[in-house]
Design a protein around this motif. Structure first.
Motif, PDB file in Angstrom:
ATOM      1  N   MET A 167       0.907   3.127   0.281  1.00 19.60           N
ATOM      2  CA  MET A 167      -0.031   4.215   0.770  1.00 19.60           C
ATOM      3  C   MET A 167      -0.451   4.138   2.178  1.00 19.60           C
ATOM      4  O   MET A 167      -0.524   5.376   2.820  1.00 19.60           O
ATOM      5  CB  MET A 167      -1.174   4.182  -0.152  1.00 19.60           C
ATOM      6  CG  MET A 167      -0.941   4.386  -1.719  1.00 19.60           C
ATOM      7  SD  MET A 167      -2.466   3.956  -2.631  1.00 19.60           S
ATOM      8  CE  MET A 167      -3.714   4.798  -1.790  1.00 19.60           C
ATOM      9  N   ALA A 168      -0.677   3.284   2.762  1.00 17.53           N
ATOM     10  CA  ALA A 168      -1.196   3.117   3.957  1.00 17.53           C
ATOM     11  C   ALA A 168      -0.060   3.353   5.223  1.00 17.53           C
ATOM     12  O   ALA A 168      -0.502   4.018   6.036  1.00 17.53           O
ATOM     13  CB  ALA A 168      -1.736   1.575   4.433  1.00 17.53           C
ATOM     14  N   ALA A 169       1.264   3.142   4.733  1.00 23.36           N
ATOM     15  CA  ALA A 169       2.274   3.301   5.593  1.00 23.36           C
ATOM     16  C   ALA A 169       2.573   4.717   5.572  1.00 23.36           C
ATOM     17  O   ALA A 169       3.157   5.327   6.629  1.00 23.36           O
ATOM     18  CB  ALA A 169       3.300   2.546   5.066  1.00 23.36           C
ATOM     19  N   GLN A 170       2.202   5.375   4.372  1.00 22.31           N
ATOM     20  CA  GLN A 170       2.459   6.923   4.377  1.00 22.31           C
ATOM     21  C   GLN A 170       1.346   7.815   4.687  1.00 22.31           C
ATOM     22  O   GLN A 170       1.523   8.812   4.694  1.00 22.31           O
ATOM     23  CB  GLN A 170       2.844   7.459   2.975  1.00 22.31           C
ATOM     24  CG  GLN A 170       4.213   6.541   2.518  1.00 22.31           C
ATOM     25  CD  GLN A 170       4.419   6.569   0.952  1.00 22.31           C
ATOM     26  OE1 GLN A 170       3.564   7.303   0.119  1.00 22.31           O
ATOM     27  NE2 GLN A 170       5.255   5.956   0.408  1.00 22.31           N
ATOM     28  N   GLY A 171       0.375   7.286   5.597  1.00 24.25           N
ATOM     29  CA  GLY A 171      -0.651   7.838   5.952  1.00 24.25           C
ATOM     30  C   GLY A 171      -1.782   8.339   5.126  1.00 24.25           C
ATOM     31  O   GLY A 171      -2.741   9.047   5.569  1.00 24.25           O
ATOM     32  N   ALA A 172      -2.133   7.437   4.109  1.00 23.30           N
ATOM     33  CA  ALA A 172      -2.993   7.892   3.139  1.00 23.30           C
ATOM     34  C   ALA A 172      -4.412   7.509   4.059  1.00 23.30           C
ATOM     35  O   ALA A 172      -4.362   6.661   5.172  1.00 23.30           O
ATOM     36  CB  ALA A 172      -3.158   6.750   2.039  1.00 23.30           C
ATOM     37  N   GLN A 176      -8.624   6.520   0.036  1.00 27.39           N
ATOM     38  CA  GLN A 176      -7.646   6.148  -0.674  1.00 27.39           C
ATOM     39  C   GLN A 176      -6.972   4.634  -0.839  1.00 27.39           C
ATOM     40  O   GLN A 176      -7.013   4.196  -1.791  1.00 27.39           O
ATOM     41  CB  GLN A 176      -6.448   7.385  -0.441  1.00 27.39           C
ATOM     42  CG  GLN A 176      -6.668   8.454  -0.707  1.00 27.39           C
ATOM     43  CD  GLN A 176      -5.426   9.468  -0.326  1.00 27.39           C
ATOM     44  OE1 GLN A 176      -5.199   9.252   0.804  1.00 27.39           O
ATOM     45  NE2 GLN A 176      -5.130  10.253  -1.272  1.00 27.39           N
ATOM     46  N   ILE A 177      -7.079   4.352   0.420  1.00 29.24           N
ATOM     47  CA  ILE A 177      -6.713   2.929   0.564  1.00 29.24           C
ATOM     48  C   ILE A 177      -7.835   1.829   0.215  1.00 29.24           C
ATOM     49  O   ILE A 177      -7.399   1.063  -0.651  1.00 29.24           O
ATOM     50  CB  ILE A 177      -6.685   2.468   2.093  1.00 29.24           C
ATOM     51  CG1 ILE A 177      -5.420   3.226   2.510  1.00 29.24           C
ATOM     52  CG2 ILE A 177      -6.242   0.744   2.533  1.00 29.24           C
ATOM     53  CD1 ILE A 177      -5.156   3.164   4.119  1.00 29.24           C
ATOM     54  N   LEU A 178      -8.992   2.061   0.350  1.00 28.37           N
ATOM     55  CA  LEU A 178      -9.729   1.328   0.012  1.00 28.37           C
ATOM     56  C   LEU A 178     -10.430   1.473  -1.703  1.00 28.37           C
ATOM     57  O   LEU A 178     -10.980   0.126  -2.371  1.00 28.37           O
ATOM     58  CB  LEU A 178     -11.434   1.577   0.554  1.00 28.37           C
ATOM     59  CG  LEU A 178     -11.352   1.114   2.072  1.00 28.37           C
ATOM     60  CD1 LEU A 178     -12.661   1.439   2.979  1.00 28.37           C
ATOM     61  CD2 LEU A 178     -10.935  -0.289   2.414  1.00 28.37           C
ATOM     62  N   ALA A 179     -10.119   2.455  -2.313  1.00 25.03           N
ATOM     63  CA  ALA A 179     -10.070   2.790  -3.719  1.00 25.03           C
ATOM     64  C   ALA A 179      -9.059   2.044  -4.557  1.00 25.03           C
ATOM     65  O   ALA A 179      -9.258   1.885  -5.600  1.00 25.03           O
ATOM     66  CB  ALA A 179     -10.300   4.220  -3.897  1.00 25.03           C
ATOM     67  N   GLN A 180      -7.922   1.553  -3.699  1.00 25.69           N
ATOM     68  CA  GLN A 180      -7.005   1.111  -4.366  1.00 25.69           C
ATOM     69  C   GLN A 180      -7.381  -0.209  -5.260  1.00 25.69           C
ATOM     70  O   GLN A 180      -7.803  -1.249  -4.673  1.00 25.69           O
ATOM     71  CB  GLN A 180      -5.659   0.752  -3.629  1.00 25.69           C
ATOM     72  CG  GLN A 180      -4.383   0.282  -4.421  1.00 25.69           C
ATOM     73  CD  GLN A 180      -3.731   0.925  -5.316  1.00 25.69           C
ATOM     74  OE1 GLN A 180      -3.859   2.102  -5.350  1.00 25.69           O
ATOM     75  NE2 GLN A 180      -3.354   0.202  -6.257  1.00 25.69           N
ATOM     76  N   GLU A 181      -6.976  -0.521  -6.272  1.00 27.04           N
ATOM     77  CA  GLU A 181      -7.259  -1.862  -7.092  1.00 27.04           C
ATOM     78  C   GLU A 181      -6.376  -2.873  -6.655  1.00 27.04           C
ATOM     79  O   GLU A 181      -4.980  -2.491  -6.916  1.00 27.04           O
ATOM     80  CB  GLU A 181      -7.170  -1.506  -8.531  1.00 27.04           C
ATOM     81  CG  GLU A 181      -8.585  -0.769  -9.286  1.00 27.04           C
ATOM     82  CD  GLU A 181      -9.797  -1.608  -9.114  1.00 27.04           C
ATOM     83  OE1 GLU A 181      -9.611  -2.960  -9.207  1.00 27.04           O
ATOM     84  OE2 GLU A 181     -10.961  -0.900  -9.054  1.00 27.04           O
ATOM     85  N   VAL A 182      -6.843  -4.055  -6.205  1.00 23.61           N
ATOM     86  CA  VAL A 182      -5.877  -5.284  -6.048  1.00 23.61           C
ATOM     87  C   VAL A 182      -6.315  -6.370  -6.956  1.00 23.61           C
ATOM     88  O   VAL A 182      -7.663  -6.874  -6.713  1.00 23.61           O
ATOM     89  CB  VAL A 182      -6.168  -5.487  -4.599  1.00 23.61           C
ATOM     90  CG1 VAL A 182      -5.088  -6.845  -4.473  1.00 23.61           C
ATOM     91  CG2 VAL A 182      -5.400  -4.238  -3.717  1.00 23.61           C
ATOM     92  N   GLN A 183      -5.647  -6.823  -7.848  1.00 18.18           N
ATOM     93  CA  GLN A 183      -5.998  -7.813  -8.732  1.00 18.18           C
ATOM     94  C   GLN A 183      -5.605  -9.314  -8.010  1.00 18.18           C
ATOM     95  O   GLN A 183      -4.340  -9.529  -7.312  1.00 18.18           O
ATOM     96  CB  GLN A 183      -5.178  -7.564 -10.003  1.00 18.18           C
ATOM     97  CG  GLN A 183      -5.488  -6.484 -10.664  1.00 18.18           C
ATOM     98  CD  GLN A 183      -7.061  -6.453 -11.023  1.00 18.18           C
ATOM     99  OE1 GLN A 183      -7.649  -7.335 -11.537  1.00 18.18           O
ATOM    100  NE2 GLN A 183      -7.629  -5.361 -10.903  1.00 18.18           N
ATOM    101  N   VAL A 184      -6.298 -10.191  -8.643  1.00 14.63           N
ATOM    102  CA  VAL A 184      -5.911 -11.908  -8.129  1.00 14.63           C
ATOM    103  C   VAL A 184      -4.938 -12.413  -9.041  1.00 14.63           C
ATOM    104  O   VAL A 184      -5.489 -12.239 -10.435  1.00 14.63           O
ATOM    105  CB  VAL A 184      -7.070 -12.460  -7.942  1.00 14.63           C
ATOM    106  CG1 VAL A 184      -6.824 -14.065  -7.577  1.00 14.63           C
ATOM    107  CG2 VAL A 184      -8.092 -11.945  -6.833  1.00 14.63           C
TER     108      VAL A 184
END
Length: 548
Positions: A167-172, A176-184
């Motif tokens: 998402m970040a690489a495509q210019g989001a 949008q980037i901060l809303a993305q869920e990242v799981q441990v």
């Protein structure tokens, strides 16, 4: 349940602790009368029980913790402006006449531990990968990157991470980037790991081994040997560059002095004797895997709790630490002594002001003189640097009610309980006597926990009022909260909550009994500490320079 607003810690105290926020004008019972507050007094802070003139002694825990720097009115809040650090001048009595009533354990508990050939018992079976010099830190990380995906111990941010990067690489945009869920991704369970009887592979980095003096290098070698001697360590891979002060020959000499007949798996690789960095790393990877296969042959067996060596530590302390978490640790220390086990009290800058009580408890007068000498020498070093023990409280300590170093020390010393002191140890010296040991370390949390494990602690109890993620690569660190607010706010770093003492729902003795059960589960490997789950492997060698 009666909820108390204040606490008089000792009958001889002339200041009182606020257990909750108390507004100006509050009328609080004290003895047969009332005290009206002339200031707002936040929870954890103290207020005057009488009028003070400049120079009057301020007492808490029954000892001198400061002197009035300004005139203080009865009911006024104690601050860094109106009270300054002051301590009693200690003296060594000619004879040991300290009286202590040992708790009477009905039954000595057992835990499931790793029995070593030298008779010690560990709570973990860890493999260490360590550089002899900081120049090898990058290679340690390269070995870690190569091995960890295949061992099942690592914890990585995986689920959702690839999508976020794309998402970040495509210019989001940022939202949008901060809303993305990242799981441990949690580490695998023991049954799913290739080496089920190995609790962890710990990759250490540091800034020692060269620069400084030859004495610094030798001291660092002593610390490393202490880690190898710790029964929580099954073996190690050491990386050497070849030209550093901490030579392999120096390390082997110290190893022979401190641990004659050492027989754990140990593989040492020197880069300047290798044809390439690639070959050097490959050889270290191969020997590490071989070592893991060797220590995987040992399994947990029953052991008496008197085989434990429990280190006592505090960090991120608050105004409640000395009346909840630290006294609980002190009860555990006394239980260990009663069981016939060992405990360690460290952090000498945080014993300033309570020297008399500790001197009186030294069973051997030689230990009393040694403790006094180490304290005086370190105090002189601090003064020579334009500082002193009085500079020990951190901004966080002061903000949460620890106004002077003596006040902080009086609470910190509660971690040592009331048992007699069996020995006083210098930095890197090993615990060999049962009972309560004093270990010379700085006040810095990680330098001190590093030292505790290096002197033989197989489990560390770490009290905190503000919160800290500190862990250790060799020894499990159980984080004990002084208050329930912290335990609820930071549940991923707090293992045990002693805040019930402040709210009045649990006594110190009751809390210690529950903590003892928790200790047995952790020592047996039934429960990982929060710092272990987070792979928090903090390791900072101390050069015995000034570090309050």
């Amino acid at each position: 349940m009666t909820i108390h607003k204040t606490l008089l810690v000792h009958e001889q105290d002339n200041i009182m602790v606020a257990l909750q926020d108390l507004p100006k004008g509050s009328e609080l019972p004290f003895k047969a009368a009332y005290i009206k507050l002339v200031d707002d007094v936040p929870a954890k802070h103290k207020f005057a029980l009488r009028d003070f003139q400049i120079g009057d002694p301020v007492t808490m825990y029954g000892i001198l913790v400061g002197k009035a720097h300004q005139a203080i009115r009865k009911g006024e809040r104690i601050t860094t402006e109106n009270v300054k650090h002051a301590t009693q001048t200690p003296e060594i009595k000619p004879d040991f006449d300290y009286q202590w009533t040992s708790p009477k354990p009905e039954k000595v508990p057992t835990f499931m531990g790793y029995h070593r050939p030298d008779g010690k018992v560990g709570t973990r079976n860890n493999w260490l990968v360590v550089p002899l010099v900081f120049c090898e830190n990058r290679n340690i990380l390269a070995i870690k990157k190569a091995l960890e995906p295949h061992l099942g111990y690592d914890q990585q941010l995986t689920e959702g991470l690839e999508a976020m990067v794309n998402m970040a690489a495509q210019g989001a945009d940022a939202s949008q980037i901060l809303a993305q869920e990242v799981q441990v991704a949690k580490p695998q369970s023991a049954v799913d790991r290739p080496f089920a009887n190995v609790d962890g592979v710990r990759f250490l980095t540091h800034h020692a081994g060269c620069g400084g003096t030859r004495a610094d290098a030798r001291l660092f070698c002593q610390l490393l040997v202490g880690y190898l001697m710790n029964p929580n360590v099954g073996g190690a891979t050491l990386l050497s560059l070849g030209c550093q002060n901490a030579q392999v020959s120096m390390f082997r000499e110290v190893l022979e002095e401190m641990a004659p007949g050492f027989n754990k798996p140990l593989y040492i690789h020197e880069q300047q004797g290798s044809p390439s960095e690639e070959a050097f790393i490959a050889e270290a990877v191969k020997s590490t895997v071989l070592g893991l296969s060797q220590i995987n042959q040992i399994s947990r067996q029953p052991a008496s709790v008197d085989q434990l060596v429990i280190g006592m530590e505090c960090g991120g302390s608050d105004g409640f630490s000395g009346i909840s978490a630290n006294p609980v640790l002190g009860k555990i220390s006394d239980k260990m002594v009663a069981f016939g086990g060992s405990s360690i009290l460290a952090e000498f800058p945080e014993l300033n002001g309570v020297e008399q009580h500790l001197l009186d408890r030294c069973m051997d007068r030689k230990d009393a003189y040694r403790f006094q000498h180490l304290m005086m020498e370190y105090g002189e070093k601090a003064r020579a640097a334009g500082s002193g023990f009085e500079a020990n409280p951190s901004p966080g300590n002061i903000k949460d009610g620890l106004i002077t170093d003596a006040m902080k020390s009086a609470g910190a010393a509660k971690k040592g309980g009331g048992a007699p002191i069996s020995s006083v140890l210098d930095y890197t010296e090993q615990v060999v006597k049962k009972g309560l040991n004093l270990l010379f370390t700085p006040g810095n949390d990680v330098e001190s926990t590093t030292a505790l494990a290096g002197s033989g602690a197989t489990l560390i109890l770490f009290s905190t009022g503000l919160g800290t993620p500190t862990g250790n690569p060799a020894t499990p660190v159980i984080k004990v909260s002084s208050n329930s607010i912290l335990a609820k706010r930071m549940p991923d770093i707090i293992d045990f909550n002693a805040g019930g003492i402040i709210s009045g729902i649990q006594s110190v003795e009751e809390s210690a009994d529950v903590l003892m059960d928790h200790i047995i589960r952790v020592a047996s490997g039934e429960q990982l500490t929060c710092s272990e789950q987070l792979n928090q492997d903090d390791f900072i060698p101390w050069r015995k320079d000034l570090s309050l």
